[in-house]
Design an enzyme around this catalytic site. Structure first.
Site, PDB file in Angstrom:
ATOM      1  CG  PHE A 106      39.411  58.010  15.184  1.00 12.78           C
ATOM      2  CD1 PHE A 106      38.934  58.102  16.490  1.00 12.78           C
ATOM      3  CD2 PHE A 106      38.684  58.645  14.167  1.00 12.78           C
ATOM      4  CE1 PHE A 106      37.758  58.796  16.776  1.00 12.78           C
ATOM      5  CE2 PHE A 106      37.521  59.334  14.440  1.00 12.78           C
ATOM      6  CZ  PHE A 106      37.051  59.405  15.738  1.00 12.78           C
ATOM      7  CE  LYS A 146      53.133  49.632   5.753  1.00 10.70           C
ATOM      8  NZ  LYS A 146      52.986  50.304   4.441  1.00 10.70           N
ATOM      9  CB  THR A 206      34.991  58.489   3.162  1.00 13.79           C
ATOM     10  OG1 THR A 206      34.808  59.895   3.349  1.00 13.79           O
ATOM     11  CG2 THR A 206      35.790  58.302   1.878  1.00 13.79           C
ATOM     12  CG  ASP A 207      31.154  62.372   3.719  1.00  9.54           C
ATOM     13  OD1 ASP A 207      32.399  62.271   3.772  1.00  9.54           O
ATOM     14  OD2 ASP A 207      30.525  63.227   4.390  1.00  9.54           O
ATOM     15  CD  GLU A 208      37.013  63.675   2.587  1.00  9.63           C
ATOM     16  OE1 GLU A 208      37.905  63.782   1.739  1.00  9.63           O
ATOM     17  OE2 GLU A 208      37.129  64.080   3.751  1.00  9.63           O
ATOM     18  CE1 TYR A 243      40.839  58.603   2.907  1.00  6.28           C
ATOM     19  CE2 TYR A 243      39.340  60.479   2.694  1.00  6.28           C
ATOM     20  CZ  TYR A 243      39.636  59.229   3.211  1.00  6.28           C
ATOM     21  OH  TYR A 243      38.740  58.593   4.034  1.00  6.28           O
ATOM     22  CE  LYS A 251      38.097  54.916   2.250  1.00  2.00           C
ATOM     23  NZ  LYS A 251      38.491  53.759   3.137  1.00  2.00           N
ATOM     24  CG  LEU A 284      38.565  71.048  12.506  1.00  4.66           C
ATOM     25  CD1 LEU A 284      39.330  72.217  11.910  1.00  4.66           C
ATOM     26  CD2 LEU A 284      37.080  71.212  12.170  1.00  4.66           C
ATOM     27  CG  ASN A 311      35.797  73.599   8.880  1.00  5.18           C
ATOM     28  OD1 ASN A 311      35.124  72.597   9.151  1.00  5.18           O
ATOM     29  ND2 ASN A 311      36.500  73.696   7.765  1.00  5.18           N
ATOM     30  NE  ARG A 330      42.344  69.646   3.481  1.00 10.38           N
ATOM     31  CZ  ARG A 330      41.624  68.899   4.328  1.00 10.38           C
ATOM     32  NH1 ARG A 330      40.383  68.566   4.032  1.00 10.38           N
ATOM     33  NH2 ARG A 330      42.139  68.477   5.459  1.00 10.38           N
TER      34      ARG A 330
HETATM   35  P1  NAD Z   1      43.221  56.302  10.886  1.00 13.82           P
HETATM   36  O1  NAD Z   1      44.171  56.989   9.969  1.00 13.82           O
HETATM   37  O2  NAD Z   1      43.034  56.799  12.271  1.00 13.82           O
HETATM   38  O3  NAD Z   1      43.638  54.756  11.014  1.00 13.82           O
HETATM   39  C1  NAD Z   1      44.038  53.992   9.926  1.00 13.82           C
HETATM   40  C2  NAD Z   1      44.595  52.668  10.452  1.00 13.82           C
HETATM   41  O4  NAD Z   1      44.951  51.862   9.319  1.00 13.82           O
HETATM   42  C3  NAD Z   1      45.870  52.826  11.288  1.00 13.82           C
HETATM   43  O5  NAD Z   1      45.821  51.986  12.423  1.00 13.82           O
HETATM   44  C4  NAD Z   1      46.979  52.372  10.344  1.00 13.82           C
HETATM   45  O6  NAD Z   1      48.104  51.827  11.014  1.00 13.82           O
HETATM   46  C5  NAD Z   1      46.252  51.324   9.523  1.00 13.82           C
HETATM   47  N1  NAD Z   1      46.858  51.131   8.194  1.00 13.82           N
HETATM   48  C6  NAD Z   1      47.240  52.075   7.312  1.00 13.82           C
HETATM   49  N2  NAD Z   1      47.783  51.490   6.212  1.00 13.82           N
HETATM   50  C7  NAD Z   1      47.718  50.145   6.409  1.00 13.82           C
HETATM   51  C8  NAD Z   1      48.088  49.023   5.635  1.00 13.82           C
HETATM   52  N3  NAD Z   1      48.665  49.150   4.425  1.00 13.82           N
HETATM   53  N4  NAD Z   1      47.869  47.787   6.136  1.00 13.82           N
HETATM   54  C9  NAD Z   1      47.309  47.618   7.364  1.00 13.82           C
HETATM   55  N5  NAD Z   1      46.950  48.655   8.158  1.00 13.82           N
HETATM   56  C10 NAD Z   1      47.143  49.911   7.681  1.00 13.82           C
HETATM   57  O7  NAD Z   1      41.840  56.244  10.107  1.00 13.82           O
HETATM   58  P2  NAD Z   1      40.351  56.394  10.665  1.00 13.82           P
HETATM   59  O8  NAD Z   1      40.009  57.813  10.770  1.00 13.82           O
HETATM   60  O9  NAD Z   1      40.180  55.490  11.821  1.00 13.82           O
HETATM   61  O10 NAD Z   1      39.537  55.821   9.410  1.00 13.82           O
HETATM   62  C11 NAD Z   1      39.291  54.422   9.300  1.00 13.82           C
HETATM   63  C12 NAD Z   1      38.554  54.175   8.005  1.00 13.82           C
HETATM   64  O11 NAD Z   1      37.330  54.892   7.989  1.00 13.82           O
HETATM   65  C13 NAD Z   1      39.319  54.612   6.752  1.00 13.82           C
HETATM   66  O12 NAD Z   1      39.118  53.647   5.753  1.00 13.82           O
HETATM   67  C14 NAD Z   1      38.682  55.928   6.380  1.00 13.82           C
HETATM   68  O13 NAD Z   1      38.766  56.142   4.983  1.00 13.82           O
HETATM   69  C15 NAD Z   1      37.250  55.707   6.825  1.00 13.82           C
HETATM   70  N6  NAD Z   1      36.497  56.907   7.216  1.00 13.82           N
HETATM   71  C16 NAD Z   1      37.027  57.795   8.107  1.00 13.82           C
HETATM   72  C17 NAD Z   1      36.269  58.886   8.517  1.00 13.82           C
HETATM   73  C18 NAD Z   1      36.791  59.885   9.523  1.00 13.82           C
HETATM   74  O14 NAD Z   1      36.141  60.904   9.735  1.00 13.82           O
HETATM   75  N7  NAD Z   1      37.909  59.657  10.172  1.00 13.82           N
HETATM   76  C19 NAD Z   1      34.985  59.058   7.996  1.00 13.82           C
HETATM   77  C20 NAD Z   1      34.491  58.136   7.076  1.00 13.82           C
HETATM   78  C21 NAD Z   1      35.246  57.056   6.710  1.00 13.82           C
HETATM   79  O1  DAU Z   2      34.076  63.101   5.423  1.00  7.18           O
HETATM   80  C1  DAU Z   2      34.772  61.992   5.892  1.00  7.18           C
HETATM   81  C2  DAU Z   2      36.251  62.300   5.916  1.00  7.18           C
HETATM   82  O2  DAU Z   2      36.468  63.200   6.991  1.00  7.18           O
HETATM   83  C3  DAU Z   2      37.112  61.055   6.074  1.00  7.18           C
HETATM   84  O3  DAU Z   2      36.958  60.242   4.941  1.00  7.18           O
HETATM   85  C4  DAU Z   2      38.587  61.426   6.235  1.00  7.18           C
HETATM   86  O4  DAU Z   2      39.359  60.270   6.503  1.00  7.18           O
HETATM   87  C5  DAU Z   2      38.714  62.393   7.395  1.00  7.18           C
HETATM   88  O5  DAU Z   2      40.054  62.823   7.499  1.00  7.18           O
HETATM   89  C6  DAU Z   2      37.791  63.603   7.201  1.00  7.18           C
HETATM   90  O6  DAU Z   2      38.242  64.424   6.107  1.00  7.18           O
HETATM   91  P1  DAU Z   2      38.238  66.026   6.202  1.00  7.18           P
HETATM   92  O7  DAU Z   2      39.224  66.555   5.245  1.00  7.18           O
HETATM   93  O8  DAU Z   2      36.855  66.554   6.140  1.00  7.18           O
HETATM   94  O9  DAU Z   2      38.739  66.168   7.746  1.00  7.18           O
HETATM   95  P2  DAU Z   2      39.797  67.150   8.428  1.00  7.18           P
HETATM   96  O10 DAU Z   2      39.667  66.948   9.892  1.00  7.18           O
HETATM   97  O11 DAU Z   2      41.143  67.049   7.808  1.00  7.18           O
HETATM   98  O12 DAU Z   2      39.216  68.583   8.063  1.00  7.18           O
HETATM   99  C7  DAU Z   2      37.895  68.960   8.439  1.00  7.18           C
HETATM  100  C8  DAU Z   2      37.653  70.370   7.936  1.00  7.18           C
HETATM  101  O13 DAU Z   2      38.493  71.264   8.685  1.00  7.18           O
HETATM  102  C9  DAU Z   2      38.032  70.593   6.484  1.00  7.18           C
HETATM  103  O14 DAU Z   2      37.148  71.557   5.925  1.00  7.18           O
HETATM  104  C10 DAU Z   2      39.441  71.178   6.537  1.00  7.18           C
HETATM  105  C11 DAU Z   2      39.413  71.979   7.832  1.00  7.18           C
HETATM  106  N1  DAU Z   2      40.695  72.092   8.566  1.00  7.18           N
HETATM  107  C12 DAU Z   2      41.357  70.937   8.843  1.00  7.18           C
HETATM  108  C13 DAU Z   2      42.563  70.978   9.533  1.00  7.18           C
HETATM  109  C14 DAU Z   2      43.332  69.711   9.832  1.00  7.18           C
HETATM  110  C15 DAU Z   2      41.153  73.318   8.976  1.00  7.18           C
HETATM  111  O15 DAU Z   2      40.523  74.362   8.728  1.00  7.18           O
HETATM  112  N2  DAU Z   2      42.346  73.370   9.652  1.00  7.18           N
HETATM  113  C16 DAU Z   2      43.080  72.246   9.942  1.00  7.18           C
HETATM  114  O16 DAU Z   2      44.170  72.356  10.543  1.00  7.18           O
END
Ligand code: NAD
Ligand code: DAU
Length: 341
Positions: A11, A34, A124-126, A149, A153, A189, A248, A272
């Protein structure tokens, strides 16, 4: 500049690849991914013949292949690759250690060996854990991860720090809050709730739904990473956030209202385990030192995102059916040799 982007088929990585190719037409970019369940090359449709873009399928934990890719000459590594979904880490943590911890160490080792100029770790902030009703995470907040997770990180961040301190790998860590926007896998979400609502499927709200996240549009995250890449100082950590805290349930109701769907679709389900109550980011450092500002309010960004999911229904229908996996075979597999290194 030649960038190695890992996880570019996911993403945020895919949005960043598009951002870089549009903003810096003379940059060369390798996307090393990958293609796990979360990797979808359709996110990068149209770039197949771009001369500045190369796709290599590979695992960041594969020392040999990572070494080969970096030996081709890379100026900067941006590590997006990760297992990123908290719920999956509660089911099966081992794969998170393999990619998020070991994979990051393999990249750092190769970056050191091949004298890469800069290494950006997308964190990530997590890693900071959970907040009470007030306060926000600063870069000095102690690490206190609560999910497998987040623990992986945090471990990766510490490894990045160690390679900076011990070996002077010119690394920067960014820690962003929750992203939303186009191409997000519909297990998170916002895309899950948009696509469920469009199909009149119940929206599973965990627990009381009063958990708070600080939302940022993925484009603003990419703009912040662009600043970290060009102006960030090695050894530093930069928090990135959208300044848009919402529960949420507030997000859920905004989605249902915009899509003109009934709130009766809201279904409270089992919570969760270890669910972090609240995240809020203090990103004054990146604002003051690198000049970052968000470009979008949550309401505007969410509306744009919902419109994208309405207009790109085939994209998420293929993800839901599993057909998205065929994109690689159709568009890349027969050319894989050309894309190697
Ligand atoms: P995502 O799950 O959408 O994408 C992850 C990508 O990494 C995929 O294309 C997957 O194929 C690839 N991948 C997974 N394992 C691999 C491996 N071993 N080798 C090579 N490629 C691999 O993740 P995202 O939401 O785009 O997040 C990207 C980064 O940003 C992550 O490091 C995540 O921790 C961080 N991040 C995400 C969020 C969020 O809200 N989504 C917020 C803060 C930080
Ligand atoms: O804060 C950054 C993080 O945000 C990233 O590091 C992670 O990769 C990303 O997945 C995200 O983590 P969250 O756990 O916060 O995101 P998620 O979308 O899974 O959930 C957001 C909130 O919504 C959380 O409080 C859980 C809740 N939730 C989530 C899902 C999937 C629901 O209530 N129902 C759901 O079905």
């Amino acid at each position: 500049m030649k960038l190695l982007i890992t996880g570019g088929a996911g993403f945020i990585g895919a949005n960043f690849v598009r951002h870089i190719l549009e903003t810096y037409p003379d940059y060369k970019l390798i996307n090393y991914d990958k293609l796990t369940y979360a990797g979808n090359l359709e996110n990068l449709a149209g770039l197949e013949d771009n001369r500045n873009y190369t796709f290599v399928r590979g695992d960041i934990a594969d020392r040999k292949q990572v070494g080969e890719v970096m030996s081709a000459g890379v100026d900067v590594v941006l590590n997006f690759a990760a297992e990123s979904h908290v719920d999956r880490s509660l089911e099966e943590a081992a794969v998170f250690i393999g990619t998020n911890v070991l994979g990051t160490q393999v990249l750092l080792e190769a970056a050191l060996k091949h004298k890469v100029d800069r290494f950006i770790q997308i964190s990530t902030d997590e890693v900071y854990g959970s907040l009470g009703p007030s306060g926000s995470f600063t870069e000095k907040t102690p690490l206190s991860p609560n999910s497998p997770y987040a623990a992986t990180k945090a471990a990766a961040d510490l490894m990045v720090r160690a390679y900076f301190e011990s070996f002077s790998v010119q690394a920067i860590i960014t820690r962003c809050s929750n992203n939303y926007g186009p191409y997000q896998f519909p297990e998170k979400l916002i895309p899950l709730f948009i696509t469920n609502a469009l199909e009149n499927i119940p929206l599973p709200v965990y627990g009381d739904g009063l958990y708070i996240r600080d939302w940022i549009h993925v484009i603003d995250h990419c703009r912040a990473l662009d600043l970290a890449l060009h102006r960030g100082k090695p050894g530093e950590i930069y928090n990135i956030g959208g300044g848009s805290e919402r529960t949420n349930l507030e997000i859920t109701k905004l989605i249902l209202k915009h899509l003109k769907k009934s709130e009766s679709l809201i279904t409270h389900v089992k919570d969760r385990p270890g669910h972090d109550r609240r995240y809020a980011i203090d990103c004054s450092k990146i604002k003051e030192e690198l000049g970052f500002e968000t470009s979008m309010t949550l309401e505007k960004g969410l509306k744009q995102t919902m419109d994208w999911y309405i207009q790109n229904r085939p994209w998420w229908e293929k993800v839901r059916s599993g057909e998205y996996r065929e994109y690689y075979h159709r568009h890349y597999a027969d050319r894989e040799k050309t894309f190697e290194r």
